[in-house]
Motif scaffolding. Structure first.
Motif, PDB file in Angstrom:
ATOM      1  N   UNK A  14      52.395  35.072  34.522  1.00  0.00           N
ATOM      2  CA  UNK A  14      52.124  35.922  35.792  1.00  0.00           C
ATOM      3  C   UNK A  14      50.628  35.827  35.954  1.00  0.00           C
ATOM      4  N   UNK A  15      49.686  35.594  34.939  1.00  0.00           N
ATOM      5  CA  UNK A  15      48.221  35.704  35.098  1.00  0.00           C
ATOM      6  C   UNK A  15      47.802  34.108  35.430  1.00  0.00           C
ATOM      7  N   UNK A  16      48.708  33.370  35.066  1.00  0.00           N
ATOM      8  CA  UNK A  16      48.438  31.822  35.330  1.00  0.00           C
ATOM      9  C   UNK A  16      48.978  31.561  36.910  1.00  0.00           C
ATOM     10  N   UNK A  17      50.078  32.202  37.260  1.00  0.00           N
ATOM     11  CA  UNK A  17      50.443  32.247  38.726  1.00  0.00           C
ATOM     12  C   UNK A  17      49.457  32.912  39.455  1.00  0.00           C
ATOM     13  N   UNK A  18      48.892  33.971  39.250  1.00  0.00           N
ATOM     14  CA  UNK A  18      47.789  34.603  40.084  1.00  0.00           C
ATOM     15  C   UNK A  18      46.795  33.683  40.263  1.00  0.00           C
ATOM     16  N   UNK A  19      46.177  33.148  39.146  1.00  0.00           N
ATOM     17  CA  UNK A  19      45.015  32.076  39.284  1.00  0.00           C
ATOM     18  C   UNK A  19      45.319  30.898  40.008  1.00  0.00           C
ATOM     19  N   UNK A  20      46.700  30.358  39.939  1.00  0.00           N
ATOM     20  CA  UNK A  20      46.955  29.036  40.999  1.00  0.00           C
ATOM     21  C   UNK A  20      46.963  29.931  42.578  1.00  0.00           C
ATOM     22  N   UNK A  21      47.712  31.034  42.559  1.00  0.00           N
ATOM     23  CA  UNK A  21      47.472  31.619  43.970  1.00  0.00           C
ATOM     24  C   UNK A  21      46.143  32.036  44.531  1.00  0.00           C
ATOM     25  N   UNK A  22      45.227  32.199  43.545  1.00  0.00           N
ATOM     26  CA  UNK A  22      43.745  32.632  44.074  1.00  0.00           C
ATOM     27  C   UNK A  22      43.208  31.309  44.314  1.00  0.00           C
ATOM     28  N   UNK A  23      43.506  30.135  43.904  1.00  0.00           N
ATOM     29  CA  UNK A  23      43.063  28.931  44.362  1.00  0.00           C
ATOM     30  C   UNK A  23      43.720  28.193  45.419  1.00  0.00           C
ATOM     31  N   UNK A  24      44.936  28.199  45.335  1.00  0.00           N
ATOM     32  CA  UNK A  24      45.741  27.897  46.635  1.00  0.00           C
ATOM     33  C   UNK A  24      45.390  28.503  47.988  1.00  0.00           C
ATOM     34  N   UNK A  25      45.333  29.714  47.871  1.00  0.00           N
ATOM     35  CA  UNK A  25      44.898  30.537  49.057  1.00  0.00           C
ATOM     36  C   UNK A  25      43.336  30.518  49.360  1.00  0.00           C
ATOM     37  N   UNK A  26      42.587  30.067  48.359  1.00  0.00           N
ATOM     38  CA  UNK A  26      41.235  30.174  48.675  1.00  0.00           C
ATOM     39  C   UNK A  26      40.755  31.654  48.325  1.00  0.00           C
ATOM     40  N   UNK A  27      41.628  32.581  47.994  1.00  0.00           N
ATOM     41  CA  UNK A  27      41.134  33.910  47.924  1.00  0.00           C
ATOM     42  C   UNK A  27      40.376  34.306  46.632  1.00  0.00           C
ATOM     43  N   UNK A  28      40.362  33.130  45.645  1.00  0.00           N
ATOM     44  CA  UNK A  28      39.786  33.161  44.323  1.00  0.00           C
ATOM     45  C   UNK A  28      38.172  32.594  44.369  1.00  0.00           C
ATOM     46  N   UNK A  29      37.490  32.321  45.821  1.00  0.00           N
ATOM     47  CA  UNK A  29      36.413  32.108  46.061  1.00  0.00           C
ATOM     48  C   UNK A  29      35.713  33.088  47.371  1.00  0.00           C
ATOM     49  N   UNK A  30      34.697  33.631  46.942  1.00  0.00           N
ATOM     50  CA  UNK A  30      34.032  34.643  48.007  1.00  0.00           C
ATOM     51  C   UNK A  30      32.830  33.844  48.448  1.00  0.00           C
ATOM     52  N   UNK A  31      32.610  33.771  49.707  1.00  0.00           N
ATOM     53  CA  UNK A  31      31.582  33.151  50.617  1.00  0.00           C
ATOM     54  C   UNK A  31      30.612  33.799  50.112  1.00  0.00           C
ATOM     55  N   UNK A  32      29.188  33.221  49.696  1.00  0.00           N
ATOM     56  CA  UNK A  32      28.093  33.840  49.154  1.00  0.00           C
ATOM     57  C   UNK A  32      26.654  33.225  49.918  1.00  0.00           C
ATOM     58  N   UNK A  33      25.834  34.103  49.825  1.00  0.00           N
ATOM     59  CA  UNK A  33      24.604  33.971  50.645  1.00  0.00           C
ATOM     60  C   UNK A  33      23.934  32.548  50.274  1.00  0.00           C
ATOM     61  N   UNK A  34      24.262  32.004  49.123  1.00  0.00           N
ATOM     62  CA  UNK A  34      23.612  30.474  48.778  1.00  0.00           C
ATOM     63  C   UNK A  34      24.362  29.552  49.468  1.00  0.00           C
ATOM     64  N   UNK A  35      25.520  29.284  49.951  1.00  0.00           N
ATOM     65  CA  UNK A  35      26.145  28.518  50.428  1.00  0.00           C
ATOM     66  C   UNK A  35      27.265  28.173  49.765  1.00  0.00           C
ATOM     67  N   UNK A  36      27.486  28.243  48.379  1.00  0.00           N
ATOM     68  CA  UNK A  36      28.391  27.726  47.676  1.00  0.00           C
ATOM     69  C   UNK A  36      28.998  29.326  47.421  1.00  0.00           C
ATOM     70  N   UNK A  37      30.086  29.063  47.243  1.00  0.00           N
ATOM     71  CA  UNK A  37      31.070  30.291  47.029  1.00  0.00           C
ATOM     72  C   UNK A  37      31.042  30.792  45.527  1.00  0.00           C
ATOM     73  N   UNK A  38      31.348  32.024  45.404  1.00  0.00           N
ATOM     74  CA  UNK A  38      31.346  32.657  44.159  1.00  0.00           C
ATOM     75  C   UNK A  38      32.774  32.509  43.793  1.00  0.00           C
ATOM     76  N   UNK A  39      33.141  32.299  42.480  1.00  0.00           N
ATOM     77  CA  UNK A  39      34.487  32.362  42.126  1.00  0.00           C
ATOM     78  C   UNK A  39      34.881  33.377  41.279  1.00  0.00           C
ATOM     79  N   UNK A  40      36.116  33.863  41.177  1.00  0.00           N
ATOM     80  CA  UNK A  40      36.465  35.065  40.429  1.00  0.00           C
ATOM     81  C   UNK A  40      38.097  34.458  39.840  1.00  0.00           C
TER      82      UNK A  40
END
Length: 186
Positions: A14-40
């Protein structure tokens, strides 16, 4: 009651699937003021390790790393993504997130919330430190740039990880113990 081994396998999946889902949907990356995204993306790894131990954390970290490698090869989103086609950068550092998180949590678990916060911070900083160290060793970015990257991205990622790990694990453990709010129909 679910057998412990079955539970570990299910939680890993389940948690591996969530990790993949976060990556595929890009929800695992939060736009950040540095220009690079923060990852969760490390959060499911940390949660798995806290809930089920270092082997589960290592397995989810492996899945996270393999996904990073595949994503970098088939759907890069920026010029630095090509670096992550190297398994030393995409997979190797991610193997340590879970075991380090578990060790921190285990050492502090008598203080539940601080232990979860420390596991979230420690797991996230493990990812940051090992990925940046590998980037430095491979010569992709000069070592002098690393402190700025850690301050700009690594520390905010660690804070986000701490908050998410505390929230998710606290809720998970309450549900696991059968506690629910008065009048709630779960």
């Amino acid at each position: 009651m679910i057998h412990k081994r079955t539970r570990k396998i299910v939680i890993t999946g389940v948690l591996s699937a969530i990790s993949i889902f976060l990556g595929v949907t890009r929800l695992g990356f939060i736009p950040w003021i540095t220009g690079a995204s923060l990852t969760i993306m490390q959060v499911p790894v940390i949660i798995g390790a806290v809930l089920e131990g270092p082997v589960v954390g290592l397995a989810i970290g492996f899945i996270f790393g393999v996904f990073s490698l595949i994503q970098a090869a088939v759907a890069p989103t920026g010029p630095t993504d090509v670096w992550f086609t190297n398994p030393l950068l995409s997979i190797f550092p991610r193997l340590f997130i879970g075991p380090v998180s578990w060790l921190i949590y285990r050492g502090l678990k008598r203080w539940k919330i601080p232990a979860l916060m420390a596991a979230g911070i420690g797991g996230s900083l493990t990812n940051t430190a090992l990925v940046l160290s590998m980037i430095g060793l491979l010569g992709y970015v000069p070592w002098q740039a690393m402190p700025a990257i850690i301050l700009a991205n690594g520390l905010p990622e660690a804070a986000a990880s701490a908050i998410l790990v505390v929230a998710v694990v606290s809720i998970w453990q309450q549900i696991d113990r059968g506690k629910k709010k008065e009048g709630a129909n779960l």
